[in-house]
Design a protein around this motif. Structure first.
Motif, PDB file in Angstrom:
ATOM      1  N   UNK A 232      64.269  59.000  -5.110  1.00 31.40           N
ATOM      2  CA  UNK A 232      64.520  57.932  -6.070  1.00 31.40           C
ATOM      3  C   UNK A 232      64.346  56.636  -5.302  1.00 31.40           C
ATOM      4  N   UNK A 233      63.289  55.919  -5.636  1.00 29.52           N
ATOM      5  CA  UNK A 233      62.940  54.776  -4.807  1.00 29.52           C
ATOM      6  C   UNK A 233      62.717  53.538  -5.671  1.00 29.52           C
ATOM      7  N   UNK A 234      63.695  52.662  -5.671  1.00 27.11           N
ATOM      8  CA  UNK A 234      63.556  51.404  -6.397  1.00 27.11           C
ATOM      9  C   UNK A 234      63.091  50.349  -5.393  1.00 27.11           C
ATOM     10  N   UNK A 235      62.303  49.392  -5.885  1.00 24.85           N
ATOM     11  CA  UNK A 235      61.810  48.346  -4.968  1.00 24.85           C
ATOM     12  C   UNK A 235      62.998  47.537  -4.476  1.00 24.85           C
ATOM     13  N   UNK A 236      63.076  47.352  -3.163  1.00 25.99           N
ATOM     14  CA  UNK A 236      64.174  46.551  -2.603  1.00 25.99           C
ATOM     15  C   UNK A 236      63.576  45.216  -2.172  1.00 25.99           C
ATOM     16  N   UNK A 237      63.967  44.157  -2.850  1.00 26.14           N
ATOM     17  CA  UNK A 237      63.379  42.841  -2.585  1.00 26.14           C
ATOM     18  C   UNK A 237      64.386  41.918  -1.916  1.00 26.14           C
ATOM     19  N   UNK A 238      63.993  41.366  -0.804  1.00 28.07           N
ATOM     20  CA  UNK A 238      64.856  40.422  -0.094  1.00 28.07           C
ATOM     21  C   UNK A 238      64.798  39.050  -0.730  1.00 28.07           C
ATOM     22  N   UNK A 239      65.936  38.461  -0.939  1.00 31.74           N
ATOM     23  CA  UNK A 239      66.000  37.121  -1.532  1.00 31.74           C
ATOM     24  C   UNK A 239      66.692  36.180  -0.548  1.00 31.74           C
ATOM     25  N   UNK A 240      65.968  35.171  -0.098  1.00 31.72           N
ATOM     26  CA  UNK A 240      66.565  34.121   0.730  1.00 31.72           C
ATOM     27  C   UNK A 240      66.707  34.515   2.188  1.00 31.72           C
ATOM     28  N   UNK A 241      66.999  33.501   3.013  1.00 33.41           N
ATOM     29  CA  UNK A 241      67.106  33.744   4.457  1.00 33.41           C
ATOM     30  C   UNK A 241      68.283  34.660   4.792  1.00 33.41           C
ATOM     31  N   UNK A 270      60.314  55.704  -9.491  1.00 36.02           N
ATOM     32  CA  UNK A 270      60.678  54.286  -9.576  1.00 36.02           C
ATOM     33  C   UNK A 270      60.938  53.859 -11.009  1.00 36.02           C
ATOM     34  N   UNK A 271      61.993  53.095 -11.185  1.00 41.77           N
ATOM     35  CA  UNK A 271      62.343  52.580 -12.521  1.00 41.77           C
ATOM     36  C   UNK A 271      62.527  51.072 -12.540  1.00 41.77           C
ATOM     37  N   UNK A 272      62.945  50.481 -11.401  1.00 44.65           N
ATOM     38  CA  UNK A 272      63.284  49.059 -11.408  1.00 44.65           C
ATOM     39  C   UNK A 272      63.279  48.520  -9.978  1.00 44.65           C
ATOM     40  N   UNK A 301      57.536  47.071  -9.951  1.00 42.79           N
ATOM     41  CA  UNK A 301      58.260  47.675  -8.818  1.00 42.79           C
ATOM     42  C   UNK A 301      57.477  48.856  -8.234  1.00 42.79           C
ATOM     43  N   UNK A 302      56.732  49.546  -9.097  1.00 41.49           N
ATOM     44  CA  UNK A 302      56.029  50.752  -8.635  1.00 41.49           C
ATOM     45  C   UNK A 302      55.027  50.447  -7.517  1.00 41.49           C
ATOM     46  N   UNK A 303      54.349  49.306  -7.620  1.00 43.31           N
ATOM     47  CA  UNK A 303      53.391  48.943  -6.569  1.00 43.31           C
ATOM     48  C   UNK A 303      54.100  48.787  -5.234  1.00 43.31           C
ATOM     49  N   UNK A 304      55.288  48.212  -5.281  1.00 41.07           N
ATOM     50  CA  UNK A 304      56.033  47.972  -4.037  1.00 41.07           C
ATOM     51  C   UNK A 304      56.531  49.290  -3.428  1.00 41.07           C
ATOM     52  N   UNK A 305      56.998  50.198  -4.282  1.00 45.09           N
ATOM     53  CA  UNK A 305      57.581  51.424  -3.733  1.00 45.09           C
ATOM     54  C   UNK A 305      56.526  52.370  -3.146  1.00 45.09           C
ATOM     55  N   UNK A 306      55.365  52.463  -3.804  1.00 45.94           N
ATOM     56  CA  UNK A 306      54.352  53.365  -3.214  1.00 45.94           C
ATOM     57  C   UNK A 306      53.865  52.812  -1.871  1.00 45.94           C
ATOM     58  N   UNK A 337      51.653  49.819 -18.785  1.00 49.71           N
ATOM     59  CA  UNK A 337      50.542  48.957 -18.348  1.00 49.71           C
ATOM     60  C   UNK A 337      50.902  48.186 -17.084  1.00 49.71           C
ATOM     61  N   UNK A 338      52.128  47.674 -17.042  1.00 54.99           N
ATOM     62  CA  UNK A 338      52.554  46.909 -15.865  1.00 54.99           C
ATOM     63  C   UNK A 338      52.609  47.793 -14.624  1.00 54.99           C
ATOM     64  N   UNK A 339      53.149  48.994 -14.797  1.00 56.69           N
ATOM     65  CA  UNK A 339      53.277  49.908 -13.650  1.00 56.69           C
ATOM     66  C   UNK A 339      51.899  50.355 -13.157  1.00 56.69           C
ATOM     67  N   UNK A 340      51.009  50.679 -14.094  1.00 52.68           N
ATOM     68  CA  UNK A 340      49.688  51.168 -13.674  1.00 52.68           C
ATOM     69  C   UNK A 340      48.847  50.052 -13.055  1.00 52.68           C
TER      70      UNK A 340
END
Ligand code: IFM
Length: 405
Positions: A232-241, A270-272, A301-306, A337-340
């Protein structure tokens, strides 16, 4: 598999088969108190209607089918295997092949036999042996027909559930303890452990060992097919320093990415996304569109997780789950469409993604949420079990048929 991109849908035994009465979840759904909104009951009756499901999948345009086999049916009592249950899954596999669907089989999708949970589940030191014994039977009977296999579905779910479903809150923990105590009592046991509700500190070492044993057994044949695990892999995005994205990603995925070493591929689900600041995970940005599962609508998010999984493991990737809970099917089309789009960009950048399985074929039993959340491309009448494809099913099927990746 012959190099073609796999287009399919993903399903899980307990969520669609119905009357999985010998499983730990069935008992948990029926004790008092329970965390389940309603019991799974007949689910989608796919135990009997699997051929309808695969016929639908083929007619929509898919060339692959991901489904789970149910340990509780195959080994109803410790060490007692059911040839009839194994034959059932043999028929499902034959049926897939006869319809041009490459079958990807999940050995364990959260549910375990009731007797296994009542012995302490994967908290028990000998649980890898028990899982290996089950895998040996599966490999021997079903191996020659497998198109691909994965050991645990979302092996890291005990880690992620703490964050996504807040399972470590005192309230949730009290609910889990009370439900587990009721299950243990119903079995005349002093213990109970279900994968989804377990603490990774207590179960993960044994699950990792069980996974490694299972990979070895499946790879030894009979049959020759790729073997993986799904995360189960959700995109983990860093925000800020000073954000802690790397630490959070490592805590959620690290041990299981390492466990993918002997695998032929990694299944990404991936879901979010999860945004992480300097203090840890942040709440969803104000005004964001939310899905019925309570996740931010964020298909890219899918692009980031793969990319993340491929970089971390160097393995080929299959998207083994991706989808959205919504009652508005136009949002499912937008999500697909967004995920693909994101997936195509990742592939164009050289990421080795070999298949996309949408979660899910059918509206089904969404665990503690019961039947209220609709992840399916196909609606299922809860009384007649009639299947009615939604426009999103036709949409994704058209993309699959055109092999537009
Ligand atoms: O329904 C679940 C599935 O069993 C595992 N992955 C996430 C899905 C949607 O919540």
């Amino acid at each position: 598999m012959d190099g073609k991109f796999l287009w399919g849908t993903a399903t899980a035994a307990h969520q669609i088969e119905g009357n999985n009465v010998n499983s730990d979840f069935w008992l948990a759904e029926h004790v008092t108190p329970t965390l389940f909104k309603e019991p799974s009951g007949d689910a989608c009756d796919s135990l009997h209607r699997y051929a309808e499901d695969t016929a639908l999948a083929t007619s929509l345009g898919f060339n692959a089918h991901r489904f789970g086999i149910e340990w509780a049916r195959i080994e109803p009592e410790p060490g007692e295997f059911s040839p009839a249950a194994l034959d059932h899954y043999k028929r499902v596999l034959d049926d897939c092949h006869s319809k041009g669907l490459t079958p990807m089989v999940t050995l364990s999708h959260w549910t375990v036999p009731r007797w296994f949970a009542a012995r302490g589940g994967f908290e028990q030191a000998d649980s890898p042996d028990t899982f290996a014994r089950f895998t040996e039977q599966v490999a021997k009977h079903l191996g020659p027909l497998m198109g691909a296999a994965t050991t645990f579905n979302e092996c890291n779910i005990p880690r992620l559930a703490r964050l996504l479903f807040k399972l470590d809150s005192p309230l949730a923990q009290a609910g889990i303890q009370a439900m587990s105590a009721a299950c243990a009592k119903a079995c005349g046991s002093d213990r109970w452990s279900s994968v989804l509700f377990s603490s990774p500190d207590k179960t993960e070492a044994q699950m990792v060992a069980a996974h490694h044993r299972a990979v070895e057994i499946l790879k030894a044949g009979p049959g020759s097919y790729p073997v993986g695990l799904t995360i189960s892999m959700q995109a983990v995005e860093g925000i800020g320093p000073g954000n802690k994205a790397a630490e959070v990603a490592d805590a959620l995925y690290g041990p299981w990415l390492a466990a993918a070493k002997p695998c032929d591929f990694v299944g990404v689900q991936t879901y979010t996304r999860i945004r992480v600041g300097a203090e840890g995970p942040l709440s969803v940005p104000a005004g964001s569109e939310m899905t019925d599962a309570g996740y931010e609508f964020y298909p890219q998010a899918l692009g980031e997780t793969v990319r993340f999984a491929a970089k971390a493991t160097g393995k080929p990737i299959y998207v083994t789950e991706n989808g959205i809970a919504t009652g508005d099917d136009t949002r499912r089309v937008a999500y697909i469409d967004g995920a693909l789009d994101a997936l195509r960009k990742a592939r164009a950048d050289g990421i080795d993604v070999r298949g996309y399985f949408h979660w899910s074929l059918l509206d089904n039993f969404e665990w503690t949420a019961g039947y209220a959340q609709h992840f399916g491309l196909v609606e299922v009448d809860r009384t007649t079990f009639k299947r009615t494809p939604k426009p999103s099913a036709v949409h994704l099927g058209r993309i699959a048929r055109a092999d537009s990746i």
